[in-house]
Design a protein around this motif. Sequence first.
Motif, mmCIF file in Angstrom:
data_model
loop_
_atom_site.group_PDB
_atom_site.id
_atom_site.type_symbol
_atom_site.label_atom_id
_atom_site.label_comp_id
_atom_site.label_asym_id
_atom_site.label_seq_id
_atom_site.Cartn_x
_atom_site.Cartn_y
_atom_site.Cartn_z
ATOM 1 N N ASN A 138 0.806 -1.222 0.000
ATOM 2 C CA ASN A 138 0.000 0.000 0.000
ATOM 3 C C ASN A 138 0.845 1.280 0.000
ATOM 4 O OD1 ASN A 138 -2.481 1.039 -0.257
ATOM 5 N ND2 ASN A 138 -2.862 1.227 1.962
ATOM 6 N N ILE A 139 1.879 1.286 -0.825
ATOM 7 C CA ILE A 139 2.761 2.463 -0.927
ATOM 8 C C ILE A 139 2.409 3.180 -2.237
ATOM 9 C CG2 ILE A 139 5.177 3.224 -1.160
ATOM 10 C CD1 ILE A 139 5.971 0.639 0.317
ATOM 11 N N SER A 140 2.422 4.524 -2.229
ATOM 12 C CA SER A 140 2.074 5.257 -3.465
ATOM 13 C C SER A 140 3.150 5.040 -4.534
ATOM 14 C CB SER A 140 1.929 6.749 -3.171
ATOM 15 O OG SER A 140 3.193 7.250 -2.846
ATOM 16 N N ILE A 141 2.695 5.131 -5.793
ATOM 17 C CA ILE A 141 3.629 4.871 -6.891
ATOM 18 C C ILE A 141 4.729 5.922 -6.944
ATOM 19 C CG2 ILE A 141 3.811 4.835 -9.427
ATOM 20 C CD1 ILE A 141 1.117 3.413 -9.476
ATOM 21 N N LEU A 142 4.313 7.201 -6.827
ATOM 22 C CA LEU A 142 5.293 8.292 -6.917
ATOM 23 C C LEU A 142 5.822 8.657 -5.541
ATOM 24 C CD1 LEU A 142 3.957 10.895 -9.474
ATOM 25 C CD2 LEU A 142 6.197 9.794 -9.491
ATOM 26 N N GLN A 143 7.138 8.522 -5.354
ATOM 27 C CA GLN A 143 7.705 8.962 -4.081
ATOM 28 C C GLN A 143 8.496 10.234 -4.319
ATOM 29 O OE1 GLN A 143 8.369 4.982 -3.358
ATOM 30 N NE2 GLN A 143 6.280 5.540 -2.784
ATOM 31 N N GLY A 144 8.012 11.293 -3.645
ATOM 32 C CA GLY A 144 8.650 12.602 -3.832
ATOM 33 C C GLY A 144 10.156 12.493 -3.635
ATOM 34 N N GLY A 145 10.880 13.138 -4.491
ATOM 35 C CA GLY A 145 12.329 13.181 -4.294
ATOM 36 C C GLY A 145 13.070 12.053 -4.968
ATOM 37 N N ARG A 146 12.439 10.863 -5.067
ATOM 38 C CA ARG A 146 13.163 9.722 -5.642
ATOM 39 C C ARG A 146 13.553 10.003 -7.106
ATOM 40 N NH1 ARG A 146 16.761 5.892 -6.578
ATOM 41 N NH2 ARG A 146 16.003 4.299 -7.996
ATOM 42 N N TRP A 147 12.544 10.492 -7.879
ATOM 43 C CA TRP A 147 12.853 10.707 -9.302
ATOM 44 C C TRP A 147 13.887 11.821 -9.481
ATOM 45 C CZ3 TRP A 147 13.444 8.084 -13.311
ATOM 46 C CH2 TRP A 147 13.632 8.711 -14.550
ATOM 47 N N ASP A 148 13.773 12.853 -8.620
ATOM 48 C CA ASP A 148 14.762 13.946 -8.709
ATOM 49 C C ASP A 148 16.172 13.417 -8.496
ATOM 50 O OD1 ASP A 148 12.686 15.635 -9.091
ATOM 51 O OD2 ASP A 148 12.643 16.409 -7.031
ATOM 52 N N SER A 149 16.302 12.495 -7.559
ATOM 53 C CA SER A 149 17.664 12.022 -7.297
ATOM 54 C C SER A 149 18.128 11.098 -8.428
ATOM 55 C CB SER A 149 17.781 11.364 -5.913
ATOM 56 O OG SER A 149 17.107 10.139 -5.923
ATOM 57 N N VAL A 150 17.180 10.326 -9.028
ATOM 58 C CA VAL A 150 17.561 9.490 -10.179
ATOM 59 C C VAL A 150 18.076 10.394 -11.298
ATOM 60 C CG1 VAL A 150 16.664 7.997 -12.034
ATOM 61 C CG2 VAL A 150 15.929 7.623 -9.666
ATOM 62 N N MET A 151 17.298 11.454 -11.579
ATOM 63 C CA MET A 151 17.648 12.347 -12.687
ATOM 64 C C MET A 151 18.994 13.026 -12.422
ATOM 65 S SD MET A 151 16.590 13.243 -15.635
ATOM 66 C CE MET A 151 14.925 13.609 -16.156
ATOM 67 N N ALA A 152 19.191 13.482 -11.169
ATOM 68 C CA ALA A 152 20.441 14.189 -10.857
ATOM 69 C C ALA A 152 21.642 13.260 -11.089
ATOM 70 C CB ALA A 152 20.415 14.687 -9.415
ATOM 71 N N ARG A 153 21.477 11.994 -10.659
ATOM 72 C CA ARG A 153 22.575 11.028 -10.811
ATOM 73 C C ARG A 153 22.878 10.785 -12.296
ATOM 74 N NH1 ARG A 153 23.586 5.829 -10.804
ATOM 75 N NH2 ARG A 153 21.464 5.394 -11.471
ATOM 76 N N VAL A 154 21.783 10.593 -13.060
ATOM 77 C CA VAL A 154 21.936 10.301 -14.486
ATOM 78 C C VAL A 154 22.581 11.483 -15.217
ATOM 79 C CG1 VAL A 154 20.541 10.095 -16.572
ATOM 80 C CG2 VAL A 154 20.108 8.588 -14.658
ATOM 81 N N LEU A 155 22.135 12.704 -14.849
ATOM 82 C CA LEU A 155 22.672 13.884 -15.546
ATOM 83 C C LEU A 155 24.148 14.084 -15.241
ATOM 84 C CD1 LEU A 155 19.765 16.488 -15.364
ATOM 85 C CD2 LEU A 155 20.594 15.238 -17.355
#
Length: 357
Positions: free
Chosen positions: A308-325
């Motif tokens: 029962n965890i939401s699909i979008l976790q705030g901050g997670r995608w930002d950190s993925v993107m920062a790492r990738v960039l």
Amino acid sequence: MDPGRFDRWGGLVQGDAPFVVAGPCSAESRVQVLETARALKRLGIGFFRAGVWKPRTRPGGFEGAGEPALQWLYEAGRETGMKMGTEVASPYHVEAALSAGLDFVWLGARTTANPFLVQEISAALSGSSVPVFVKNPVNPDTGLWSGAIERLCNSGVSMIAAVHRGVTSYVPMLYRNDPHWQMAIDMRVRFPRLPMLCDPSHIAGDRKYIEEISRKAMDLDFDGLFIESHISPSEALSDARQQLSPEGLSVLLSGIHARRPDCVNGEYQESMEQLRAKIDEIDDALVSLLAERMKISGKIGEYKSKNNISILQGGRWDSVMARVLEAASGYGLDAGFVQDVFNRIHRASIECQENRE
Ligand code: PEP
Ligand code: MN
């Protein structure tokens, strides 16, 4: 709808050097037309352009020498053997040009933007067999450009070429008209056999940019150039800054070459094949990595759903993107490009997780 390629031009266009239409912006006098035509003939130019009626954006400029100039063009054509052409913006212009014995005509950018006029001009051209060059409209609208070509085709005109001359820009820029290369590419997708020329003079507005624009057009596999050349550019009555002298045109033409989509040179072919094989391998690896990534996304989706965890976790995608960039910048990759790719991947992986719910 197929306006036909140069091979349909009944031998008018030969060889695979860039096809060139050249001549002054305007026909100004008999002497200017004759001298320019003789000089361009010496360069091997086969098609000579000169505006007889000039569309001026605002009143007060030189509006062309009008009908008497048709005779100068005819005379220069007889003497040099070149094909002579002018801009037509009304059925009246078409009739006058054809009855004076001109060999081709073109539709200017302001005319292509007006379907009423294009329809009337197409009707006036029906039954004649002269080639027609169609400039893109002043605004970036491939619909109007295609529409003009379709109207001409429907009237039985079979030798048609498109000319890219850039579009008006509201913001100040280096060139007089903004080249919209994508428009020309889109037209080629729509009409795969349509010859496509570039008018570097009206894009540039200044002769110092003509070479770079012409080169770009050749790199994009344009079939040739539609270019302004005047026997004495500094004395030209219109578009003086953008016209090349015949000598300037000669230097330009000796430095640019048509690109061939496929080259027969053995060494080139071999390394091209090797590079293409590598690209295919990398594409296969990319697809398999994407599949692997989506599988893992799916598993995460199942896990989130069970707990029962939401699909979008705030901050997670930002950190993925920062790492990738950061990684991408180490490879010198364009940040915008990498961001676009990863945003798309992220969207697909959210969709995949939503489907698990
Ligand atoms: C021209 O070729 O002289 C001319 C007026 O061009 P355009 O219609 O592209 O402005
Ligand atoms: Mn001009």
